[in-house]
Enzyme design. Structure first.
Site, PDB file in Angstrom:
ATOM      1  N   LYS A  26       1.184  -0.971  -0.399  1.00 17.55           N
ATOM      2  CA  LYS A  26      -0.259   0.691  -0.216  1.00 17.55           C
ATOM      3  C   LYS A  26       1.139   1.072  -0.045  1.00 17.55           C
ATOM      4  O   LYS A  26       0.792   2.252  -0.757  1.00 17.55           O
ATOM      5  CB  LYS A  26      -1.597  -0.266   0.694  1.00 17.55           C
ATOM      6  N   ARG A  96      -4.089   2.959   8.918  1.00 22.13           N
ATOM      7  CA  ARG A  96      -4.288   1.062   7.976  1.00 22.13           C
ATOM      8  C   ARG A  96      -2.486   0.370   7.733  1.00 22.13           C
ATOM      9  O   ARG A  96      -1.877   0.855   7.624  1.00 22.13           O
ATOM     10  CB  ARG A  96      -4.626   1.729   6.395  1.00 22.13           C
ATOM     11  N   GLY A 105      -5.665 -10.447   6.790  1.00 19.17           N
ATOM     12  CA  GLY A 105      -5.755 -11.909   8.522  1.00 19.17           C
ATOM     13  C   GLY A 105      -5.356 -10.111   9.346  1.00 19.17           C
ATOM     14  O   GLY A 105      -5.377 -10.641  10.464  1.00 19.17           O
ATOM     15  N   MET A 107      -5.219  -6.361  11.087  1.00 22.54           N
ATOM     16  CA  MET A 107      -5.878  -4.536  11.809  1.00 22.54           C
ATOM     17  C   MET A 107      -5.882  -3.917  10.148  1.00 22.54           C
ATOM     18  O   MET A 107      -4.838  -4.384   9.702  1.00 22.54           O
ATOM     19  CB  MET A 107      -5.080  -4.453  12.540  1.00 22.54           C
ATOM     20  N   ARG A 352      -3.417  -1.383  -6.626  1.00 20.27           N
ATOM     21  CA  ARG A 352      -2.419  -2.422  -6.469  1.00 20.27           C
ATOM     22  C   ARG A 352      -3.010  -3.622  -7.055  1.00 20.27           C
ATOM     23  O   ARG A 352      -4.164  -3.554  -7.978  1.00 20.27           O
ATOM     24  CB  ARG A 352      -2.837  -3.178  -5.331  1.00 20.27           C
ATOM     25  N   HIS A 469     -15.427  -8.804   1.593  1.00 17.24           N
ATOM     26  CA  HIS A 469     -14.391  -9.842   2.309  1.00 17.24           C
ATOM     27  C   HIS A 469     -14.968 -11.330   1.615  1.00 17.24           C
ATOM     28  O   HIS A 469     -14.088 -12.077   0.814  1.00 17.24           O
ATOM     29  CB  HIS A 469     -14.468  -9.408   3.828  1.00 17.24           C
ATOM     30  N   SER A 778      14.349 -42.754 -11.739  1.00 16.35           N
ATOM     31  CA  SER A 778      12.801 -41.923 -10.765  1.00 16.35           C
ATOM     32  C   SER A 778      12.418 -41.435  -9.470  1.00 16.35           C
ATOM     33  O   SER A 778      12.478 -42.470  -9.026  1.00 16.35           O
ATOM     34  CB  SER A 778      11.585 -42.036 -11.511  1.00 16.35           C
ATOM     35  N   CYS A 845       8.630 -38.935  -9.613  1.00 15.34           N
ATOM     36  CA  CYS A 845       7.169 -39.104  -9.176  1.00 15.34           C
ATOM     37  C   CYS A 845       6.682 -38.629  -8.270  1.00 15.34           C
ATOM     38  O   CYS A 845       5.913 -39.116  -8.086  1.00 15.34           O
ATOM     39  CB  CYS A 845       7.370 -40.360 -10.350  1.00 15.34           C
ATOM     40  N   TYR A 865      12.003 -34.528 -17.036  1.00 14.47           N
ATOM     41  CA  TYR A 865      10.627 -34.639 -16.471  1.00 14.47           C
ATOM     42  C   TYR A 865      10.022 -34.666 -15.555  1.00 14.47           C
ATOM     43  O   TYR A 865      10.884 -35.200 -14.888  1.00 14.47           O
ATOM     44  CB  TYR A 865       9.843 -35.582 -17.339  1.00 14.47           C
TER      45      TYR A 865
HETATM   46  C1  PEP Z   1       7.160 -41.676  -4.292  1.00 14.27           C
HETATM   47  O1  PEP Z   1       7.638 -42.674  -3.119  1.00 14.27           O
HETATM   48  O2  PEP Z   1       7.521 -40.903  -4.317  1.00 14.27           O
HETATM   49  C2  PEP Z   1       6.655 -42.542  -5.011  1.00 14.27           C
HETATM   50  C3  PEP Z   1       6.217 -41.790  -6.300  1.00 14.27           C
HETATM   51  O3  PEP Z   1       5.704 -44.083  -5.260  1.00 14.27           O
HETATM   52  P1  PEP Z   1       4.476 -44.020  -4.134  1.00 14.27           P
HETATM   53  O4  PEP Z   1       4.353 -42.935  -3.692  1.00 14.27           O
HETATM   54  O5  PEP Z   1       3.867 -44.936  -3.970  1.00 14.27           O
HETATM   55  O6  PEP Z   1       5.377 -44.956  -2.339  1.00 14.27           O
END
Ligand code: PEP
Ligand code: MG
Length: 887
Positions: A26, A96, A105, A107, A352, A469, A778, A845, A865
């Site tokens: 502000k 303010r 959240g 004042m 803003r 709000h 992975s 993953c 990836y």
């Molecule tokens: C992990 O452990 O990150 C994973 C992808 O396998 P899971 O969640 O199936 O144990």
């Protein structure tokens, strides 16, 4: 010497918009608007560093702060031509809060500060309006009493209500000057009664009280909750803005309002806002009066019977339009502005970057880019990836039957159904402890309700406008919200609401549509979202700049299809264990687990093979030659075991053994720590025939799909939970053997990869060796987080909040990757793996694969990836693009 106070006003300022860390959002923008020559009432900002120093020094201010405030106040007095505390013609100020990031959240505001029993008479004389002066004074006592002195709002409301009742008034506008003076006396008496001391009359005492309350509010429970939900560090601090008052409530040539340079809900490039004639700013935000539309077209479209500002005050409206244009082109972003009109003169109180729905964010980014206002890279950085989630939410099925029982403002889009609850506490309790879907129904919401709003599927309020709000907070959270549904009568005490004659009680189900404002009885069918237009445009731009590929975690055809629709470039994790819970298979699975000999297991596995092969055929077909990583069986076997006498009898019958044998075998398989037990590749080592069956199913499916004229399938077979090279060596040899058997049987040639999950610290450390066998890694960051912290992923939530509240953890490490610890293991494993095998494929993953900050980390490590759940694929695509741009 540190400078603690920065002045602004009169066409210049000591600060700039870039100084938001020091001046708060502000303060920095008030300074910027002053520098731009916009009409900003003069004032000064006490910096966030004062807040930090205040908490570092046991709640004491820096020694020279007082002098700096006095000097700044003097400058304001000179610019305005009035003196603070002067009885004849007092300078009044607003105080303010203003943190770096907007924080509802805390004042927020005290207005009319500087009024007391003497200055109120001065104000009455100067303004020629005693009624206005005493109305201002009572508002001041009410606000100051509530937010600074802690005398709750209702105390004052009660006095006012009783007075009106006694006099037979309905509206505040019927109150005379004498009425307000009486109210002032009542308010002061109430404060004295509650606090045991009189309401402060000394303007300087009032000023320091308000400043202290702002700094104090930085650490209140609501602000703490808000910070936690939005990952705002406590160390940032808030600034305090003290600014000369201008009055929107001095008659019909005065007004106050809130406006957006574009529509914050749809993103349409049309000036949008609300205002109230003869009112003070808080009246709009608090939803006490329902405001009128700003523009004529908005008034016509909404069917409002209140005159728009464009029609009621055309000249000032034109000034406001000019300010809107200037601010938007200066900031090159949609602005959310507050203004006041005093005697037909416009004053700007705030600007803003406006909070907006995901839909609006996309449209604004794409249109500003198309108009050449911002670059494509800017457009990509403008949209919060996590916010895209909103776009992926369902909308009402237009063909579904619905019974509309009420109508409010369409404050935040998306449809939500749930059980009615009337308090934030019940919302939290039902959602978190009872797993219920709830819609929070309130007359209006306040910052105390934040946690309950977060827990609810949607929010419905009876009072308040599009900038109330409830509306602002819901849009920020991406929750559907309908507000200002005035015809709905809510009875908190009775736990009921009456909507168009339909009486509903707590627990009854309603549906709200935050895109139209409709409130409906029961659950109404919804449709999947439409992701064309701006969404697909921005995604296309994102795909153009990102380096990281985005795959999905999926094992069912539905999930795989959904993920493809969202742009997944393959499957990064197919958890095969999920495929065995189908009723047709679970019996054979149990039979296999409970068999006591290899021969017995092979009989059961032979029954599972055709199912498993078909699973993979389906996935390969959907993925059309994109990479598919299939993880061999991972969880502890007992997860599949029968529970209860009926299931035990069923398995015994299928396996042709006695029930007592099944029961004994169940005891054999019990483990104290199953997650650290007989799971992952340990199963493949103990029972090679399980992985052999799975490998065979994969290979046979790959050949079938390729043969049938489909794309060539190159499956990636993934071994879970290895601790070193040896396990992989043994299991890979078995897989290679199955591959060559299948090749001979089918006279076909297979191309495939064998790799592993890196999900245990030892595996990360031994990655150099492991890469001799593994063609890809992975990172299973769920287990890697669990085992690095020694923190159960299933139970940690019980005390994680405490850890986060005490700043031991910055956030939940299962949501956002712990880059310092788990991240270091990933970096080290990537480096060691690449040293052995420079072209090793690396991906992630765990759940972190869909978390924007974790994705940025993956980019920094040059992973190939990320893989995440289907609904997070678009989020990951944008986050990957942003990570590439930041790099
Ligand atoms: C992990 O452990 O990150 C994973 C992808 O396998 P899971 O969640 O199936 O144990
Ligand atoms: Mg795992």
């Amino acid at each position: 010497m540190t400078k603690w106070v920065y002045g602004f006003g009169g066409g210049s300022a000591e600060g700039r918009s870039e100084m938001r860390e020091l001046l708060g959002g502000k303060g920095a923008n008030l300074a910027e608007m002053s520098n731009l020559g916009l009409p900003v009432p003069p004032g000064f900002t006490i910096t966030t560093e004062v807040c930090t120093a205040f908490y570092d020094n046991d709640r004491n201010y820096p020694a020279d702060l007082n002098d700096e405030v006095e000097t700044a106040l003097k400058a304001v007095e000179n610019l305005v031509g009035r003196k603070f505390g002067n009885v004849a013609d007092p300078l009044l100020v607003s105080v303010r809060s203003g943190a770096r990031a907007s924080m509802p959240g805390m004042m927020d505001t005290v207005l009319n500060l500087g009024l007391n029993d003497d200055t109120v008479e001065g104000l009455a004389a100067v303004s020629g309006d005693r009624r206005f002066a005493y109305d201002s004074y009572r508002r001041f006592i009410q606000m100051y009493g509530d937010v600074v002195l802690g005398v709750e709002h209702y105390n004052f409301e009660e006095i006012l209500e009783i007075h009106k009742e006694d006099k037979g008034y309905v509206l505040d506008t019927e109150m005379s000057a004498d009425d307000w003076q009486e109210i002032v006396e009542g308010f002061k008496a109430k404060v004295a009664e509650e606090l045991g001391r009189p309401f402060p009359q000394d303007p300087r005492e009032q000023l320091w009280g308000a400043i202290g309350a702002v700094f104090g509010s930085w650490m209140n429970a609501r602000a703490n909750t808000y910070r936690r939900l939005h990952n705002i560090p406590a160390s940032w601090g808030t600034a305090v803005n003290v600014q000369a008052m201008v009055f929107g409530n001095m008659g019909n040539e005065c007004a106050t309002g809130v406006c957006f340079s574009r529509n914050p809900s749809t993103g349409e490039n049309r000036f949008y806002g609300e205002y109230l004639i003869n009112a003070q700013g808080e009246d709009v935000v608090a939803g006490i009066r329902t405001p009128a539309p700003l523009t004529k077209i908005e008034r016509e479209e909404s069917g409002s019977d209140l005159l728009s500002m464009e029609e009621a005050m055309p000249a000032v409206f034109a000034d406001l339009v000019a300010v809107r244009d200037k601010l938007e082109s200066h900031y090159r972003d949609m602005q959310d502005m507050e203004f006041t009109v005093e005697s037909n003169r416009l004053y700007m109180l705030q600007t803003r970057s406006g909070k907006r729905t995901a839909k609006a964010a996309l449209r604004i980014a794409v249109e500003m880019c198309d108009d050449g206002v911002i670059s494509r890279d800017d457009a990509l950085m403008r949209v919060d990836p996590a916010q895209l989630d909103q776009m992926l939410h369902p909308t009402l099925d237009p063909d579904a039957e619905k019974q509309v029982i009420g109508m409010g403002l369409p404050a935040s889009p998306g449809a939500a159904s749930g059980q009615i609850v009337f308090s934030a506490e019940v919302a939290e309790d039902w959602a978190h402890n009872k797993g219920r879907k709830v819609v929070l129904v309130r007359i209006e919401t306040s910052p105390e309700d934040i946690a309950g709003m977060h827990a609810a599927e949607g929010i419905l309020t009876a009072r308040g406008g599009m900038t109330s709000h409830a509306a602002v907070v819901a849009r920020g959270m991406g929750k559907p919200c309908v507000c200002g549904a005035g015809a709905i009568k809510i009875d908190y005490r009775g736990g009921t609401m009456n909507a168009g004659g339909v009486m509903l009680k707590e627990g009854d189900v309603i549906t709200i549509d935050g895109g139209t404002g409709e409130v409906m009885l029961g659950e109404v069918a919804t449709l999947k979202p439409d992701l064309s237009g701006d969404f697909s445009q921005l995604m296309e731009w994102a795909d153009g700049v990102r380096r990281l590929k985005v795959r999905t975690n999926a094992e069912t055809p539905e999930d795989a299809e959904t993920a493809r629709g969202f742009g997944a470039e393959g499957i990064g994790l197919c958890r095969t264990e999920h495929m065995f819970f189908d009723p047709a298979r679970i019996i054979s699975m149990r039979e296999m687990i409970l068999a006591e000999t290899e021969a017995g297991r092979r009989v059961a596995l032979a029954k599972l093979l055709p199912y498993q092969r078909q699973d993979f055929i389906d996935l390969f077909r959907i993925m059309k030659g994109l990479p598919v990583t299939i993880r061999l069986l991972d969880p502890p076997l007992h997860e599949f075991l029968p529970h209860g006498d009926n299931e035990i009898a069923e398995v015994a019958k299928a396996a042709d053994v006695s029930e007592s044998i099944v029961r004994r075998r169940l005891l054999d398989l019990a483990e104290s720590n199953p997650m650290l037990g007989h799971r992952g590749c340990r199963l493949g080592i103990s029972y090679p025939e399980i992985y052999e069956m799975q490998a065979r199913a994969i290979f046979e499916a790959a050949i079938e799909v390729s043969k049938a004229g489909g794309d060539q399938v190159i499956p990636e077979i993934m071994i879970p939970l290895v601790v070193g090279k040896k396990e992989l060596e043994i299991l890979k040899a078995a897989i290679v053997k199955v591959a060559s058997e299948v090749e001979t049987e089918q006279s076909a040639k297979l191309t495939y990869l064998v790799g592993t999950m890196i999900e245990l610290p030892r595996a990360a450390l031994r990655a150099g060796d492991i890469a001799e066998e593994a063609e890809f890694f992975s990172f299973g960051t769920n287990d890697l987080t669990q085992t690095t912290f020694g923190l159960s992923r299933d139970d940690a939530s019980h005390f994680l909040d405490t850890y986060i509240a005490k700043d031991i953890f910055a956030g939940d490490p299962f949501v956002s990757l712990d880059q310092e610890g788990v991240g270091e293991l990933i970096a080290l494993a990537a480096e060691r793996g690449r040293k052995t095998r420079p072209d090793i494929k690396l991906g992630i993953c765990g759940e972190h694969g869909g978390d924007p900050s974790s994705i940025a980390f993956c980019e920094s490590q040059g992973l190939d990836y990320v893989s995440c759940s289907p609904y997070r694929v678009p989020i990951a695509r944008l986050a990957a693009a942003q990570a590439a741009l930041k790099k």
